[in-house]
Design a protein around this motif. Structure first.
Motif, short mmCIF file in Angstrom:
data_model
loop_
_atom_site.label_atom_id
_atom_site.label_comp_id
_atom_site.label_asym_id
_atom_site.label_seq_id
_atom_site.Cartn_x
_atom_site.Cartn_y
_atom_site.Cartn_z
N SER A 146 34.80 -20.35 22.44
CA SER A 146 35.13 -20.36 24.02
C SER A 146 36.63 -19.71 24.09
CB SER A 146 35.43 -21.81 24.49
OG SER A 146 36.35 -22.53 23.67
N VAL A 147 37.38 -19.57 22.78
CA VAL A 147 38.74 -18.85 22.96
C VAL A 147 38.55 -17.49 23.19
CG1 VAL A 147 40.76 -18.48 21.83
CG2 VAL A 147 39.81 -20.62 21.55
N PRO A 148 37.77 -16.78 22.41
CA PRO A 148 37.27 -15.30 22.69
C PRO A 148 36.84 -15.20 23.93
CG PRO A 148 35.94 -15.90 20.91
CD PRO A 148 37.14 -17.04 21.04
N LEU A 149 36.01 -16.01 24.32
CA LEU A 149 35.25 -15.74 25.64
C LEU A 149 36.18 -15.97 26.84
CD1 LEU A 149 32.33 -15.78 27.13
CD2 LEU A 149 32.46 -18.31 27.03
N PHE A 150 37.17 -16.90 26.61
CA PHE A 150 38.18 -16.85 27.82
C PHE A 150 39.06 -15.71 27.78
CE2 PHE A 150 42.70 -17.95 28.82
CZ PHE A 150 42.60 -18.54 30.10
N LEU A 151 39.36 -15.24 26.98
CA LEU A 151 40.35 -14.13 26.66
C LEU A 151 39.55 -12.84 27.06
CD1 LEU A 151 42.16 -14.68 23.28
CD2 LEU A 151 43.11 -15.13 25.57
N PHE A 152 38.38 -12.58 26.83
CA PHE A 152 37.71 -11.41 27.06
C PHE A 152 37.18 -11.35 28.43
CE2 PHE A 152 36.91 -10.52 22.63
CZ PHE A 152 37.14 -9.11 22.77
N CYS A 153 36.73 -12.62 29.05
CA CYS A 153 36.42 -12.65 30.39
C CYS A 153 37.53 -12.65 31.37
CB CYS A 153 35.55 -13.89 30.83
SG CYS A 153 33.88 -14.06 30.22
N THR A 154 38.69 -13.18 31.21
CA THR A 154 39.70 -13.15 32.03
C THR A 154 40.61 -11.72 32.01
OG1 THR A 154 41.14 -14.29 30.26
CG2 THR A 154 40.26 -15.62 31.96
N ASP A 155 40.37 -11.05 30.71
CA ASP A 155 40.82 -9.80 30.64
C ASP A 155 40.51 -8.82 31.54
OD1 ASP A 155 42.60 -7.88 29.04
OD2 ASP A 155 40.80 -7.22 28.39
N PHE A 156 38.92 -8.90 31.73
CA PHE A 156 38.17 -8.02 32.51
C PHE A 156 38.62 -8.18 33.95
CE2 PHE A 156 35.83 -6.39 29.05
CZ PHE A 156 35.51 -5.09 29.26
N GLY A 157 38.83 -9.84 34.35
CA GLY A 157 39.09 -9.94 35.68
C GLY A 157 40.40 -9.57 35.97
N VAL A 158 41.31 -9.82 34.93
CA VAL A 158 43.04 -9.04 35.26
C VAL A 158 42.82 -7.75 35.44
CG1 VAL A 158 45.08 -9.18 34.33
CG2 VAL A 158 44.06 -11.25 34.35
N TYR A 159 41.99 -7.10 34.43
CA TYR A 159 41.99 -5.58 34.51
C TYR A 159 41.63 -5.09 35.88
CZ TYR A 159 40.39 -0.69 33.88
OH TYR A 159 40.24 0.51 33.85
N TRP A 160 40.52 -5.43 36.45
CA TRP A 160 39.99 -5.13 37.83
C TRP A 160 40.92 -5.44 38.98
CZ3 TRP A 160 37.61 -0.96 37.89
CH2 TRP A 160 36.65 -0.59 36.89
N ASP A 196 51.00 -10.63 44.39
CA ASP A 196 50.44 -9.87 43.47
C ASP A 196 50.53 -10.93 42.14
OD1 ASP A 196 50.20 -8.28 41.43
OD2 ASP A 196 51.91 -7.14 41.61
N GLY A 197 51.50 -11.76 41.84
CA GLY A 197 51.36 -12.46 40.73
C GLY A 197 50.24 -13.56 40.93
N TYR A 198 50.04 -14.05 42.21
CA TYR A 198 49.01 -15.21 42.31
C TYR A 198 47.57 -14.45 41.97
CZ TYR A 198 45.17 -17.61 44.67
OH TYR A 198 44.16 -17.82 45.06
N LEU A 199 47.58 -13.18 42.65
CA LEU A 199 45.94 -12.58 42.60
C LEU A 199 45.63 -12.25 40.92
CD1 LEU A 199 46.07 -9.92 45.40
CD2 LEU A 199 44.56 -12.30 45.23
N GLN A 200 46.69 -12.04 40.34
CA GLN A 200 46.33 -11.73 38.97
C GLN A 200 46.11 -12.98 38.09
OE1 GLN A 200 48.22 -8.47 36.75
NE2 GLN A 200 49.63 -8.11 38.36
#
Length: 295
Positions: A146-160, A196-200
């Motif tokens: 769940s650690v890499p799952l959290f990091l990868f999923c949120t990374d794509f979310g933050v990216y977009w 901005d900070g909230y949305l990210q």
């Protein structure tokens, strides 16, 4: 945040609320029987029990504000003191009194960011998230994965989210204030327009309302997210390390602040590669070269 609130109630807030709104025996006897007023234990010696929503909202607001200030000043100062190259302050695009401005911008953003985030925290406290307590519920393998799952999923979310904030329709209002810091210091890490900070931060909240995550692990990851955000704002340009093409570190984010349209990711380079916005850090792009030219 429900775990933090519970601990805060146990060790501090029960006493604070009891002092602010002490339980009156005559008032207690006249209260209607309800889920909020069933026992003196739940009342915690205050007329506002732990599960009383106004009390939770106020407590969460205070905890969040105190917590983010401690995280920000402690770890930004540590990074500024021991990691940040102070020669960067001689860069021609480093602003006058920039560190002071970065800190002021962050402090001004924190209250509004807290207000916007409260509904997520309140929903978490009320049990609507998928956070769980017992490792046995999903097993140790899931806990680790769940650690890499959290990091990868949120990374794509933050990216977009980050990339959309660069769209001309919202960039000038919401995200340009953060790009005021062309050569940032660690204190620029939270120097955002509050929206901005909230949305990210939204991808991190969405994750725990859609995917199970251990409660203690989430708390640790939440702290890690803030520390990582601080670390990638040190204007560093160390190149040639083994994970350079995988981890979106300080060098990548330095390029983002310099060129605006590259390296939108938070932890990994994959989202930028998929989105066509990746730029490889190179020693020839090091902002330190501008400083050496002046010498």
């Amino acid at each position: 945040m429900d775990l933090v609130l519970h601990l805060a109630d146990d060790y501090l807030l029960d006493k604070v609320w009891a002092r602010l709104l002490p339980l009156d025996d005559h008032l207690y006897a006249s209260l209607p029987t309800s889920a909020n007023f069933t026992s003196i234990t739940h009342l915690s010696q205050s007329t506002w029990p732990r599960d009383y929503i106004p009390r939770q909202i106020i407590s969460l607001s205070v905890i969040t504000l105190v917590g983010i200030h401690i995280l920000y000043f402690l770890f930004a100062w540590l990074s500024y003191k021991f990691i940040f190259n102070h020669e960067m302050m001689r860069h021609p695009r480093f602003l006058e009194n920039q560190v002071k401005q970065e800190i002021q911008s962050s402090i001004q953003a924190f209250p509004v960011m807290t207000l916007l985030t409260l509904p997520w925290f309140q929903a978490e406290v009320m049990g609507y998230s998928k956070l769980y307590d017992n490792v046995e519920d999903y097993g140790w393998a899931y806990l680790v994965l769940s650690v890499p799952l959290f990091l990868f999923c949120t990374d794509f979310g933050v990216y977009w989210t980050h990339r959309l904030l660069h769209h001309p329709s919202v960039y000038k209002t919401l995200h340009k204030p953060h790009h005021k810091w062309i050569v940032p210091t660690p204190f620029a890490s939270h120097a955002f327009h509050p929206v901005d900070g909230y949305l990210q931060s939204v991808p991190y909240h969405i994750f725990i309302f859609t995917i199970p995550l251990h409660r203690l692990l989430y708390l640790g990851l939440f702290v890690f997210v803030n520390i990582w955000t601080i670390l990638i704002h040190d204007s560093d340009m160390v190149t040639g390390h083994a994970l350079e093409k995988v981890i979106n570190g300080p060098s990548h984010h330095t390029l983002h602040h310099l060129y605006f349209t590259v390296n939108f990711g938070q932890y990994f380079t994959l989202a930028d590669r998929v989105g066509g916005s990746y730029r490889q850090p190179e020693s020839s792009l090091d902002p330190m070269l501008e400083i050496k030219k002046q010498s």
